[in-house]
Write an enzyme that holds these catalytic residues in place. Structure first.
Site, PDB file in Angstrom:
ATOM      1  N   ARG A  51       0.785  -1.216   0.000  1.00 38.53           N
ATOM      2  CA  ARG A  51       0.000   0.000   0.000  1.00 38.53           C
ATOM      3  C   ARG A  51       0.821   1.272   0.000  1.00 38.53           C
ATOM      4  NH1 ARG A  51      -2.689  -3.956   1.569  1.00 38.53           N
ATOM      5  NH2 ARG A  51      -0.733  -4.443   2.546  1.00 38.53           N
ATOM      6  N   THR A  52       1.822   1.345   0.860  1.00 38.40           N
ATOM      7  CA  THR A  52       2.530   2.616   0.992  1.00 38.40           C
ATOM      8  C   THR A  52       3.261   2.935  -0.320  1.00 38.40           C
ATOM      9  OG1 THR A  52       2.821   2.076   3.303  1.00 38.40           O
ATOM     10  CG2 THR A  52       4.123   3.909   2.463  1.00 38.40           C
ATOM     11  N   LYS A  80      26.606  -4.244  -1.984  1.00 41.47           N
ATOM     12  CA  LYS A  80      28.076  -4.150  -2.107  1.00 41.47           C
ATOM     13  C   LYS A  80      28.685  -3.470  -0.890  1.00 41.47           C
ATOM     14  CE  LYS A  80      27.332  -3.301  -6.988  1.00 41.47           C
ATOM     15  NZ  LYS A  80      27.333  -2.186  -7.952  1.00 41.47           N
ATOM     16  N   ARG A 101      11.328   3.663   3.113  1.00 41.01           N
ATOM     17  CA  ARG A 101      10.984   2.716   4.189  1.00 41.01           C
ATOM     18  C   ARG A 101      12.248   1.946   4.520  1.00 41.01           C
ATOM     19  NH1 ARG A 101       5.862  -1.233   4.461  1.00 41.01           N
ATOM     20  NH2 ARG A 101       4.970   0.776   4.999  1.00 41.01           N
ATOM     21  N   HIS A 129       5.225   5.958  11.329  1.00 43.97           N
ATOM     22  CA  HIS A 129       4.727   5.811   9.956  1.00 43.97           C
ATOM     23  C   HIS A 129       3.773   6.994   9.727  1.00 43.97           C
ATOM     24  CE1 HIS A 129       3.545   4.110   6.239  1.00 43.97           C
ATOM     25  NE2 HIS A 129       3.174   2.907   6.605  1.00 43.97           N
TER      26      HIS A 129
END
Ligand code: CP
Length: 302
Positions: A51-52, A80, A101, A129
Site C-alpha cells: 500500500r505505501t 556491495k 521505508r 509511519h
C-alpha cells in the site's frame, strides 16, 4: 511546509495536519492534475510494502511526476556495502524528494539530515509511519465528521506497531480517549503512555475487548508482526490472539468504523468485509489522496 521532511507526525503542527487533510479532500474530488510534471520522486523501499509504495507511486503518476527507486535493496549497491549516507546523498542528486521505508528506527531522521532534499518516512522499524497516520486521520475525519472527543480502540501489536505509535501521537491533539487492547507481551510501550500522561489524556489497558466494544467510535486493528520477533515461539504464542468477526459487531455504535493499516493476516475475519462498518479498503484508497497532498505541500506546489 516547502522543502521540509516528514519523519515523525510531531514534525507537523495541528494547523499543518488540517491543511494536509483539507488538500487531500480536494484531491479526492480531482485526483488527476499535472502538478508534479517536472518533478522526480525516489521511492526507496528497504522493507516490503504494497500500500505505501503503490499508493505513493499512484499519487505521483496521477500528478504526472516521474518515479525512480527500488522495491528491494538487494537490487541496489547496498549489497556491495554502500552506506545509507552514501545511498541517500547519491539519490538526492537524481530526485526532488525521497520516500523511504527502512527497518532501522531512526533511519528516516538520519536520511533527512544528510539528504539536502525532503525525505518522507514511509515507516522506520517499529518507530513511526506518519503518512499512514495522515491517511488514518483523513479516514477518521471523513467517517466521523470530526476528530475531537472520540473513543479509539487500538488492538493487537501495540509494542511494535509503528502505525499505532504515530496515530496515538496525532490523535492526542483532539482530546481522544484511548483503549489499548493487547496481550501482556505486546503492550503499548511506556514512553507512549507517558506521552499521554503528560498531556493529561485518558487511556485504559485491556487484554480483551468483547465486553466494551459497544463504546468504540473507531476500532483500529493491527497485525501481530512476525518480522519484529527474534524468537518464533514468542510469535506463535500471540499470533492469533484477536480475531474480529462480524458477529462481534452487533450492538456497536452506528458511527463505528473498523480500520486496519493492512496487510491483515487473521485478525479480521473475512466475514467482516461485507459489513458497512468495515472501512479498511476505503482507508487504503484514501492513502492516494493524502499522499498527493503531502507530496505537493513538501515540494511547495499548491
Ligand atoms: N499500511 C502499510 O504500511 O502497508 P504496506 O506495508 O503494504 O505498505
Amino acid at each position: 511546509m516547502k522543502n521540509r521532511s516528514l519523519v515523525s507526525i510531531d514534525d507537523l503542527t495541528t494547523e499543518e495536519i488540517t491543511r494536509i487533510l483539507d488538500l487531500a479532500e480536494d484531491f479526492e474530488k480531482n485526483p488527476v492534475q499535472p502538478l508534479l510534471k517536472d518533478k522526480v520522486v525516489a521511492t526507496l523501499f528497504f522493507e516490503p510494502s504494497t500500500r505505501t509504495r503503490l499508493s505513493f507511486e499512484s499519487a505521483i503518476s496521477r500528478l504526472s511526476g516521474k518515479i525512480i527507486g527500488f522495491t528491494d535493496s538487494s537490487s541496489s549497491s547496498v549489497t556491495k556495502g554502500e552506506t545509507l549516507n552514501d545511498t541517500i546523498r547519491t539519490v538526492s542528486n537524481y530526485s526532488d524528494l525521497i520516500v523511504m521505508r527502512h527497518p532501522i528506527e531512526g533511519s528516516a531522521r538520519y536520511a533527512s539530515e544528510v539528504a539536502g532534499i525532503p525525505v518522507v518516512n514511509a515507516g522506520d522499524g517499529a518507530n513511526q509511519h506518519p503518512t499512514q497516520t495522515l491517511l488514518d486521520l483523513y479516514s477518521i475525519r471523513k467517517t466521523q465528521g470530526k476528530l475531537d472527543n472520540l473513543n479509539i480502540f487500538l488492538v493487537g501489536d501495540l509494542k511494535y506497531g509503528r502505525t499505532v505509535h504515530s496515530l496515538l501521537m496525532a490523535m492526542s491533539r483532539w482530546n481522544t480517549t484511548f483503549n489499548f487492547i493487547s496481550p501482556e507481551e505486546l503492550r503499548m510501550p511506556k514512553e507512549y503512555k507517558m506521552y499521554l500522561d503528560n498531556l493529561g489524556l485518558k487511556y485504559y489497558e485491556h487484554t480483551d475487548f468483547t465486553e466494551i466494544i459497544s463504546k468504540a467510535d473507531i476500532i483500529y486493528m493491527t497485525r501481530v508482526q512476525k518480522e519484529r520477533f527474534s524468537d518464533p515461539i514468542e510469535y506463535e504464542k500471540v499470533k492469533n490472539v484477536y480475531v474480529l468477526r462480524n458477529s462481534m459487531l452487533r450492538g456497536t455504535r452506528e458511527n463505528m468504523k473498523v480500520l486496519h493499516p493492512l496487510p491483515r493476516v487473521n485478525e479480521i475475519h473475512m466475514d467482516v468485509d461485507q459489513n458497512d462498518k468495515a472501512y479498511y479498503f476505503e482507508q487504503a484508497l484514501n492513502g492516494v489522496y493524502t499522499r498527493e497532498a503531502i507530496l505537493c505541500l513538501l515540494l511547495g506546489i499548491k
